[in-house]
Every structure is written in structure tokens, then in C-alpha cells.
Design an enzyme around this catalytic site. Structure first.
Site, PDB file in Angstrom:
ATOM      1  N   LYS A  10       0.823  -1.204   0.000  1.00  0.00           N
ATOM      2  CA  LYS A  10       0.000   0.000   0.000  1.00  0.00           C
ATOM      3  C   LYS A  10       0.869   1.271   0.000  1.00  0.00           C
ATOM      4  O   LYS A  10       1.977   1.243   0.530  1.00  0.00           O
ATOM      5  CB  LYS A  10      -0.836  -0.036   1.285  1.00  0.00           C
ATOM      6  N   LYS A  15       7.525   0.944   1.560  1.00  0.00           N
ATOM      7  CA  LYS A  15       8.210   0.188   0.495  1.00  0.00           C
ATOM      8  C   LYS A  15       9.535   0.828   0.105  1.00  0.00           C
ATOM      9  O   LYS A  15      10.551   0.154   0.003  1.00  0.00           O
ATOM     10  CB  LYS A  15       7.338   0.140  -0.789  1.00  0.00           C
ATOM     11  N   LYS A  41       4.909   8.608  -7.354  1.00  0.00           N
ATOM     12  CA  LYS A  41       5.495   9.493  -6.341  1.00  0.00           C
ATOM     13  C   LYS A  41       6.994   9.739  -6.611  1.00  0.00           C
ATOM     14  O   LYS A  41       7.581  10.676  -6.098  1.00  0.00           O
ATOM     15  CB  LYS A  41       5.277   8.856  -4.956  1.00  0.00           C
ATOM     16  N   ASP A 126      -1.468  -0.235  -4.545  1.00  0.00           N
ATOM     17  CA  ASP A 126      -2.853   0.141  -4.270  1.00  0.00           C
ATOM     18  C   ASP A 126      -3.787  -0.333  -5.377  1.00  0.00           C
ATOM     19  O   ASP A 126      -4.927  -0.714  -5.131  1.00  0.00           O
ATOM     20  CB  ASP A 126      -2.982   1.665  -4.117  1.00  0.00           C
TER      21      ASP A 126
HETATM   22  P1  ADP Z   1       5.984   3.952   0.428  1.00  0.00           P
HETATM   23  O1  ADP Z   1       7.183   3.877  -0.438  1.00  0.00           O
HETATM   24  O2  ADP Z   1       5.375   2.615   0.715  1.00  0.00           O
HETATM   25  O3  ADP Z   1       4.963   4.920  -0.057  1.00  0.00           O
HETATM   26  P2  ADP Z   1       7.801   5.218   2.277  1.00  0.00           P
HETATM   27  O4  ADP Z   1       8.946   4.275   2.268  1.00  0.00           O
HETATM   28  O5  ADP Z   1       7.950   6.481   1.521  1.00  0.00           O
HETATM   29  O6  ADP Z   1       6.455   4.488   1.856  1.00  0.00           O
HETATM   30  O7  ADP Z   1       7.486   5.497   3.812  1.00  0.00           O
HETATM   31  C1  ADP Z   1       6.646   6.522   4.240  1.00  0.00           C
HETATM   32  C2  ADP Z   1       7.260   7.160   5.480  1.00  0.00           C
HETATM   33  O8  ADP Z   1       7.242   6.228   6.537  1.00  0.00           O
HETATM   34  C3  ADP Z   1       8.726   7.515   5.235  1.00  0.00           C
HETATM   35  O9  ADP Z   1       8.854   8.891   5.043  1.00  0.00           O
HETATM   36  C4  ADP Z   1       9.462   7.073   6.472  1.00  0.00           C
HETATM   37  O10 ADP Z   1       9.847   8.180   7.222  1.00  0.00           O
HETATM   38  C5  ADP Z   1       8.450   6.301   7.270  1.00  0.00           C
HETATM   39  N1  ADP Z   1       8.915   4.938   7.573  1.00  0.00           N
HETATM   40  C6  ADP Z   1       8.924   3.858   6.761  1.00  0.00           C
HETATM   41  N2  ADP Z   1       9.399   2.782   7.387  1.00  0.00           N
HETATM   42  C7  ADP Z   1       9.712   3.167   8.653  1.00  0.00           C
HETATM   43  C8  ADP Z   1      10.250   2.509   9.823  1.00  0.00           C
HETATM   44  N3  ADP Z   1      10.547   1.206   9.812  1.00  0.00           N
HETATM   45  N4  ADP Z   1      10.435   3.248  10.934  1.00  0.00           N
HETATM   46  C9  ADP Z   1      10.121   4.560  10.955  1.00  0.00           C
HETATM   47  N5  ADP Z   1       9.615   5.219   9.908  1.00  0.00           N
HETATM   48  C10 ADP Z   1       9.403   4.550   8.765  1.00  0.00           C
HETATM   49 MG    MG Z   2       7.525   4.789  -2.241  1.00  0.00          MG
END
Ligand code: ADP
Ligand code: MG
Length: 273
Positions: A10, A15, A41, A126
Site C-alpha cells: 500500500k 516500500k 510518487k 494500491d
Molecule cells: P511507500 O514507499 O510505501 O509509499 P515510504 O517508504 O515512503 O512508503 O514510507 C513513508 C514514510 O514512513 C517515510 O517517510 C518514512 O519516514 C516512514 N517509515 C517507513 N518505514 C519506517 C520505519 N521502519 N520506521 C520509521 N519510519 C518509517
Molecule cells: Mg515509495
């Protein structure tokens, strides 16, 4: 032998954070890594690139057509030598988000750039349609890793992706299987047990539990992965373990996704009342 893996989950589940740290960890083992961000994104590789937004494949194609684009226009070297690509997305309000991914694969094929020891696809799950299904549909990603927390909405998305894998695994061109489930914790009560049980019910297993750690944000503010910014930290060790686990993983499966009511009643069992 080259291994092609994909992280699906999601939006906002973690990710890209997981993928970038995984790539950084694997590069530290001396492996040649290519990470491809497949999310409109387009921030998948940003921490590997020390905060730089690299041009997306879709932007380049829009600006000048794909005929003159070279490898150096789309592939950028980040931390540890990780080669970074961002598929990008359409301008808001027009076009299909998955198109960027399709165009990216066509271009990278033509440029003969889909190589390395490990290719990491970071894919928004998603919607598992069109371009977003391409890494698994066309035989690129052989192993899918589902990233989820214990929140029902992210488990629901993971289950949907499992449905797509199950369906696509019957197709000839596709070689995709489920490599495992990664719990990226949100610190919910009983979260680990819930995600582990979910993994079993869909005929898979929990291959890693990634704690929620403030060090991720601190590294991010310094525009780096945790693996680079705080290599001695526990969180960096978690990502290196994940890298080793994925490299050594020989047990993949065809998932058995849950029905919606099954999923809801299963989640209820884990809710503290
Ligand atoms: P996605 O790629 O799935 O959209 P992201 O990797 O960008 O999600 O993560 C969203 C936010 O969540 C990031 O900005 C990061 O700061 C936070 N985050 C992700 N994993 C962790 C974790 N294990 N501990 C703390 N914060 C996290
Ligand atoms: Mg991402």
C-alpha cells in the site's frame, strides 16, 4: 545468477524506505544493484541519491521522445554504486499512472539496462492493474515481497496483491511467485502475530519484521538511508539481515489469498477488546 525481486504494498507503508535500505545493504555486500522506482510518487531512490530528485523516465519521454534517450539519462549512481531509476507518472489529472512503468520497461529493455546481481522493483500496490502489474506479469520480477503493517488497510492491499500473484502465476510468460511477507511495523498491539498469521494463511511466511524506528526519520532528514547514515544501528542491521534473507531465500510460493469476509474475521481475532 541475477535475481529480480519486487516490493509491493500500500502507498505510504514503507516500500521505498525498505527498498532503498535493502539496496544499500546489498551494495555493501559487493553486489551490483539496480533499483527501479515504480510509483508515480518517484521518491523511491531519493535517499540513495542523497536527496536529489533524478529525472523520471516518463518526464524524459514527454520532453523529447524516447528515441534519443541514453542509459546515462535515466540511470543514476547512488550510495554504494546502486544504480537508480524512477519510472515517474503522468501529470495529475491526465493519463494513466501505470503507463510510466510500461514505458520504463520498454526503454530499459531497448537500452539493455535491466541487469545486475539484483534488481529491486519498488511498486505501488494500491491498484494492481496495467503498469503496476507489469513487473510481475511480464516475467521481470520472479519473487514478490509484500510489505505490510498490522493495519487492516495495508493487510487488505497485501491480500489484493496476493490475488494478482495467484492469478498471474498461471500465465506462461510470468514467472512470479511470492517470496514472503515483510512486516514494516506501525507499533500496533499484536502486530507481529497478526502479520505472521496472515502470511501463513496466504501460504507464505513472515520473512522479516522491521521495527518502527526514529532513526529512519533522522537518516531521512540527513538525506540518507539508515544503512549509510547509521551503519552501526540496530535498524541498519535489520536491513542487512533482510538482504541476506532475500538473497538466500529458496522457498517461494503461490499465494492463496483470503476472501474479504475471511480477512475481516481473521483481523477481528487480533483486535484487543
Ligand atoms: P511507500 O514507499 O510505501 O509509499 P515510504 O517508504 O515512503 O512508503 O514510507 C513513508 C514514510 O514512513 C517515510 O517517510 C518514512 O519516514 C516512514 N517509515 C517507513 N518505514 C519506517 C520505519 N521502519 N520506521 C520509521 N519510519 C518509517
Ligand atoms: Mg515509495
Amino acid at each position: 545468477m541475477m535475481k529480480q525481486i519486487a516490493l509491493y504494498g500500500k502507498g505510504g507503508i514503507g516500500k521505498s524506505t525498505t527498498a532503498a535500505n535493502l539496496s544499500a545493504a546489498l551494495a555493501g555486500e559487493g553486489l551490483d544493484i539496480l533499483q527501479i522506482g515504480c510509483d508515480p510518487k518517484h521518491d523511491s531512490t531519493r535517499m540513495l541519491m542523497h536527496g536529489t530528485w533524478i529525472p523520471t523516465v516518463l518526464d524524459l519521454i514527454r520532453e523529447r521522445g524516447d528515441a534519443t534517450i541514453t542509459v546515462d539519462d535515466v540511470v543514476y549512481r547512488g550510495f554504494g554504486g546502486v544504480r537508480c531509476v524512477e519510472a515517474g507518472g503522468p501529470e495529475p489529472g491526465i493519463g494513466c499512472a501505470g503507463r510510466g512503468i510500461i514505458a520504463t520497461f520498454q526503454l530499459l529493455e531497448r537500452l539493455d539496462a535491466l541487469k545486475g546481481d539484483v534488481i529491486v522493483y519498488d511498486v505501488l500496490g494500491d491498484v494492481v492493474c496495467g503498469g503496476f502489474a507489469m513487473p510481475m506479469r511480464e516475467g521481470y520480477a520472479q519473487e514478490i515481497y509484500l510489505v505490510t503493517s498490522g493495519e487492516l488497510m495495508s493487510v487488505y492491499a497485501a491480500n489484493n496483491i496476493a490475488k494478482a500473484i495467484a492469478r498471474l502465476s498461471r500465465r506462461v510468460r510470468s514467472k512470479c511467485t511470492l517470496g514472503g511477507v515483510i512486516c514494516n511495523a506501525k507499533n500496533i498491539d499484536g502486530e507481529r502475530d497478526l502479520v505472521e498469521e496472515f502470511a501463513h494463511r496466504i501460504n507464505s511466511r513472515l520473512i522479516a519484521y522491521v521495527p518502527r524506528d526514529r532513526g529512519v526519520q533522522v537518516a531521512e532528514l540527513n538525506r540518507q538511508t539508515v544503512v549509510e547514515y547509521a551503519p552501526e544501528s540496530n535498524q541498519a542491521a535489520v536491513y542487512r539481515d533482510l538482504g541476506r534473507t532475500i538473497c538466500e531465500n529458496r522457498t517461494t510460493s503461490i499465494p492463496t489469498p483470503l476472501e474479504m469476509d475471511e480477512l475481516e474475521s481473521f483481523a477481528l481475532e487480533f483486535v484487543q477488546v
